[in-house]
Scaffold this active site. Structure first.
Site, PDB file in Angstrom:
ATOM      1  N   LYS A  50      43.863  22.320  15.625  1.00  0.00           N
ATOM      2  CA  LYS A  50      44.852  22.857  15.069  1.00  0.00           C
ATOM      3  C   LYS A  50      44.355  23.713  13.299  1.00  0.00           C
ATOM      4  CE  LYS A  50      47.814  22.883  11.913  1.00  0.00           C
ATOM      5  NZ  LYS A  50      47.588  24.245  10.491  1.00  0.00           N
ATOM      6  N   GLU A  83      37.786  13.594   7.768  1.00  0.00           N
ATOM      7  CA  GLU A  83      36.860  14.080   6.291  1.00  0.00           C
ATOM      8  C   GLU A  83      37.463  14.805   5.273  1.00  0.00           C
ATOM      9  OE1 GLU A  83      33.179  13.996   6.779  1.00  0.00           O
ATOM     10  OE2 GLU A  83      32.422  13.775   8.790  1.00  0.00           O
ATOM     11  N   CYS A  89      33.676  20.670   0.678  1.00  0.00           N
ATOM     12  CA  CYS A  89      33.568  19.415   0.387  1.00  0.00           C
ATOM     13  C   CYS A  89      32.634  18.843  -0.665  1.00  0.00           C
ATOM     14  CB  CYS A  89      34.267  18.993   1.457  1.00  0.00           C
ATOM     15  SG  CYS A  89      32.991  19.382   2.449  1.00  0.00           S
ATOM     16  N   GLU A 129      39.731  16.664  -7.368  1.00  0.00           N
ATOM     17  CA  GLU A 129      38.184  18.019  -6.662  1.00  0.00           C
ATOM     18  C   GLU A 129      39.122  19.311  -7.074  1.00  0.00           C
ATOM     19  OE1 GLU A 129      39.284  17.893  -2.453  1.00  0.00           O
ATOM     20  OE2 GLU A 129      37.040  18.499  -2.124  1.00  0.00           O
TER      21      GLU A 129
HETATM   22  P1  NAD Z   1      45.064  20.604   4.291  1.00  0.00           P
HETATM   23  O1  NAD Z   1      44.593  19.281   3.634  1.00  0.00           O
HETATM   24  O2  NAD Z   1      45.731  21.184   2.777  1.00  0.00           O
HETATM   25  O3  NAD Z   1      45.212  21.394   5.554  1.00  0.00           O
HETATM   26  C1  NAD Z   1      44.125  21.155   6.111  1.00  0.00           C
HETATM   27  C2  NAD Z   1      44.683  21.029   7.216  1.00  0.00           C
HETATM   28  O4  NAD Z   1      45.868  19.543   7.801  1.00  0.00           O
HETATM   29  C3  NAD Z   1      45.776  21.991   7.434  1.00  0.00           C
HETATM   30  O5  NAD Z   1      44.832  22.838   9.680  1.00  0.00           O
HETATM   31  C4  NAD Z   1      46.985  21.398   7.479  1.00  0.00           C
HETATM   32  O6  NAD Z   1      48.100  23.018   8.390  1.00  0.00           O
HETATM   33  C5  NAD Z   1      47.045  20.305   8.209  1.00  0.00           C
HETATM   34  N1  NAD Z   1      48.239  19.699   7.292  1.00  0.00           N
HETATM   35  C6  NAD Z   1      48.992  19.956   6.799  1.00  0.00           C
HETATM   36  N2  NAD Z   1      49.934  19.441   6.470  1.00  0.00           N
HETATM   37  C7  NAD Z   1      49.960  18.329   7.145  1.00  0.00           C
HETATM   38  C8  NAD Z   1      50.130  17.316   7.606  1.00  0.00           C
HETATM   39  N3  NAD Z   1      51.800  17.262   7.195  1.00  0.00           N
HETATM   40  N4  NAD Z   1      50.671  16.857   8.449  1.00  0.00           N
HETATM   41  C9  NAD Z   1      49.611  17.175   9.965  1.00  0.00           C
HETATM   42  N5  NAD Z   1      48.798  18.542   9.438  1.00  0.00           N
HETATM   43  C10 NAD Z   1      48.830  18.837   8.124  1.00  0.00           C
HETATM   44  O7  NAD Z   1      43.491  21.152   3.133  1.00  0.00           O
HETATM   45  P2  NAD Z   1      42.889  22.571   3.078  1.00  0.00           P
HETATM   46  O8  NAD Z   1      43.487  22.882   1.671  1.00  0.00           O
HETATM   47  O9  NAD Z   1      43.543  23.104   4.424  1.00  0.00           O
HETATM   48  O10 NAD Z   1      41.492  22.414   2.597  1.00  0.00           O
HETATM   49  C11 NAD Z   1      40.453  21.299   1.369  1.00  0.00           C
HETATM   50  C12 NAD Z   1      40.333  20.349   1.540  1.00  0.00           C
HETATM   51  O11 NAD Z   1      39.575  19.776   2.793  1.00  0.00           O
HETATM   52  C13 NAD Z   1      39.655  20.563   0.582  1.00  0.00           C
HETATM   53  O12 NAD Z   1      39.391  18.739  -0.103  1.00  0.00           O
HETATM   54  C14 NAD Z   1      38.297  19.454   1.434  1.00  0.00           C
HETATM   55  O13 NAD Z   1      37.169  18.818  -0.039  1.00  0.00           O
HETATM   56  C15 NAD Z   1      38.830  19.058   2.215  1.00  0.00           C
HETATM   57  N6  NAD Z   1      37.480  19.286   3.053  1.00  0.00           N
HETATM   58  C16 NAD Z   1      36.753  18.343   3.877  1.00  0.00           C
HETATM   59  C17 NAD Z   1      35.123  18.627   4.828  1.00  0.00           C
HETATM   60  C18 NAD Z   1      34.403  16.673   4.324  1.00  0.00           C
HETATM   61  O14 NAD Z   1      33.811  17.081   5.789  1.00  0.00           O
HETATM   62  N7  NAD Z   1      34.710  16.360   4.193  1.00  0.00           N
HETATM   63  C19 NAD Z   1      35.126  19.576   4.539  1.00  0.00           C
HETATM   64  C20 NAD Z   1      35.915  20.772   4.567  1.00  0.00           C
HETATM   65  C21 NAD Z   1      36.893  20.875   3.834  1.00  0.00           C
END
Ligand code: NAD
Length: 512
Positions: free
Chosen positions: A193, A268, A302, A403
């Site tokens: 997803k 992650e 990240c 962040e």
């Molecule tokens: P997000 O948490 O808003 O969304 C990530 C995913 O989760 C999306 O696919 C979203 O649709 C889904 N999602 C959102 N709400 C949900 C819910 N209630 N239930 C289930 N799924 C849900 O994150 P974002 O804004 O898309 O990404 C940015 C974040 O990702 C930053 O914090 C970044 O640091 C992190 N990130 C971490 C890594 C790593 O490897 N540690 C890598 C890339 C990004």
């Protein structure tokens, strides 16, 4: 190679989707075909122009359930193949990705808003991920354990079955390949997803995987919203493990949902990594490293080195040099070949960056470079923010604790090694960190003392699919990449074979 965009890029996206997916309407990739969702309408917005270029409907539970049934069947078929046959097919995935690398890079550039040259590098890394894990397929051996009885005791690495992977918008194709490759290497089927904001490249990847000969339905991409489609995937009984890459806030929601079903998850999450410069460092290299640590991907990484910790004796000099180098970076439209810093991916994130910088300034941070929205010709309504250096930051400020996930560096002073370690570790996160120093002893001391899943010395952002990656603290748990990442996708079975003739059957001999 020139990539000419007209208007909003709508036409180019249409051409790329026709080439990569054989279709211009968009939905989920399930069982070898596009399946249209029936939920809410989602509009994809070009981050560089701020306007919509494609609409699709949320997959919701109906499509998830179809994908889960398909994945269960395909997984049985996949696991029945020999390990070397699986490896050979995975290797072909790498070749298929390389064959259409430029189209994938262009699609990623248009929907994620990342500079084209960065997208090209990421596509090559995704091909490398499939090639690396192709090699693991027939090397995933168990152990024979010299138990003290007459049994032959050995272990098997078995797949979970179907795993659900949830990915963010900042590196859509990279994170998809990063997780799909080890998952299928270990024998699992996938429900992926992607972020609803950037689903195109992951969906194209699923089709490429099937074109390489991987069973249809092994990798399904379910496109839609988190609280509908991702929630349905976690709740589906076919899902036996969840791998989540995203924000800490959502990570907590995912971990709770997994706990309700008693299934494991890997998280992650985000970071607030400290990039530490000592007075004995090669400052030319350290300043260049500080730029690369934050401004690549417009800070939407990240591992971004968003806290620059600088020893007091060289603080003024480093701030001045970093600010001057920052002003020379080349922001621009992501499809221009010379663009170094592209837009923020979406309006909400853009507002978050703007608000946090304003908060930092109100708390006493001084803008040494940037500090406001950027005006890019052709991208007047896009989400461009100037690469920004905030000086005089104290580690207790929000710009040092939260962040930002944008092109913003907070520069903090420290006096000595102890203070550098204390400041670096005064964070709820622990994703990455780095030190710049000429003292080898200090380099090792810092590597041992800074709380981070990845640590660099006189370098920043070096990562490879061969090396484990993951967080300490609220940056998450579990590991991706390398052997350790592969282990997340297997469960170990211990098998006991009685080898003695007429061995006595023990009554009550067990773990007690
Ligand atoms: P997000 O948490 O808003 O969304 C990530 C995913 O989760 C999306 O696919 C979203 O649709 C889904 N999602 C959102 N709400 C949900 C819910 N209630 N239930 C289930 N799924 C849900 O994150 P974002 O804004 O898309 O990404 C940015 C974040 O990702 C930053 O914090 C970044 O640091 C992190 N990130 C971490 C890594 C790593 O490897 N540690 C890598 C890339 C990004």
């Amino acid at each position: 190679m020139s990539f000419v965009i007209e208007g909003n890029g709508e036409q180019q996206v249409e051409q790329l989707l026709r080439k990569l997916l054989g279709n211009t309407s968009f939905g989920s990739w399930v069982g070898g075909e596009l399946v249209l969702g029936k939920g809410d309408t989602i509009t994809l917005v070009n981050p560089a122009t701020g306007s919509g270029f494609l609409q699709y409907s949320d997959a919701t539970e109906a499509v998830v359930s179809l994908a889960a049934d398909t994945a269960v069947l395909a997984q049985t078929q996949w696991w029945a193949l020999s390990a070397s046959a699986r490896g050979q097919l995975m290797w072909k995935c790498g070749a298929h990705i390389r064959d259409v690398a430029e189209s994938l890079a262009q699609l990623e550039c248009l929907s994620a808003g990342k500079p084209l040259r960065d997208c090209r590098v990421e596509v090559a890394k995704v091909a490398e991920m499939f090639e690396y894990y192709a090699g693991w397929c027939d090397k995933l051996t168990g152990e024979v354990i010299p138990v003290p009885t007459s049994h032959l005791n050995y272990t098997r690495h078995e797949p979970f079955g179907v795993v659900t992977q949830i990915t963010p918008w900042n590196a859509p194709l990279f994170t998809a390949g990063w997780q799909i490759a080890p998952a299928i290497c270990a024998g699992n089927a996938v429900l992926l997803k992607p972020s609803e904001l950037t689903p195109l490249s992951s969906t194209a990847l699923a089709k490429l995987i099937e074109q390489a000969g991987i069973p249809v339905g092994l990798v399904n991409v379910i496109n839609g919203l988190g609280n509908t489609t991702a929630t349905a995937a976690i709740a589906n009984k076919a899902t036996k493990k969840v791998i989540f890459i995203g924000s800490p806030q959502t990570g907590g929601v995912i971990a709770s949902a997994c706990a309700q079903r008693l299934i494991p998850c890997v998280l992650e999450l985000g970071g607030k990594s400290a990039n530490i410069i000592f007075e004995d460092a090669n400052l030319d290299r350290a300043v260049a490293g500080a730029q690369a640590a934050v401004f690549a991907a417009a800070g939407q990484s990240c591992v971004s080195g968003s806290r620059l910790l600088v020893q007091g004796t060289v603080y003024e000099e480093v701030v001045e040099r970093v600010a001057s180098a920052t002003r020379k970076l080349k922001p621009g439209l992501p499809w221009n070949e010379d663009t170094m810093v592209g837009p923020i991916n979406n309006a909400k994130q853009f507002q978050h960056v703007t608000a946090l910088v304003a908060d930092g300034v109100s708390q006493g941070a001084v803008v040494a470079a940037g500090g406001m929205a950027d005006n890019i010709s052709g991208g007047e309504n896009g989400f461009f923010y100037q690469p920004t250096v905030l000086a005089n930051v104290h580690n207790s400020m929000r710009v040092a604790q939260e962040e930002i996930f944008g092109p913003v560096m907070s520069v903090i002073a420290f006096e000595d090694e102890d203070e550098a370690v204390a400041t670096a570790n005064d964070s709820r996160f622990g994703l990455a960190g780095a030190v710049w120093t000429a003292d080898v002893g200090r380099a090792h001391r810092m590597a041992a003392k800074v709380n981070a899943g990845t640590f660099w010395v006189n370098s920043y952002k070096a990562i490879n699919v061969m090396s484990p990656f993951g967080g300490f603290g609220e940056s998450g748990y579990g590991r991706s990449s390398g052997y350790q990442g592969l282990m997340e996708y297997t469960q170990i079975k211990s098998v006991w074979i009685e080898t003695a003739q007429n061995a006595a059957i023990q009554f009550g001999y067990a773990i007690e």
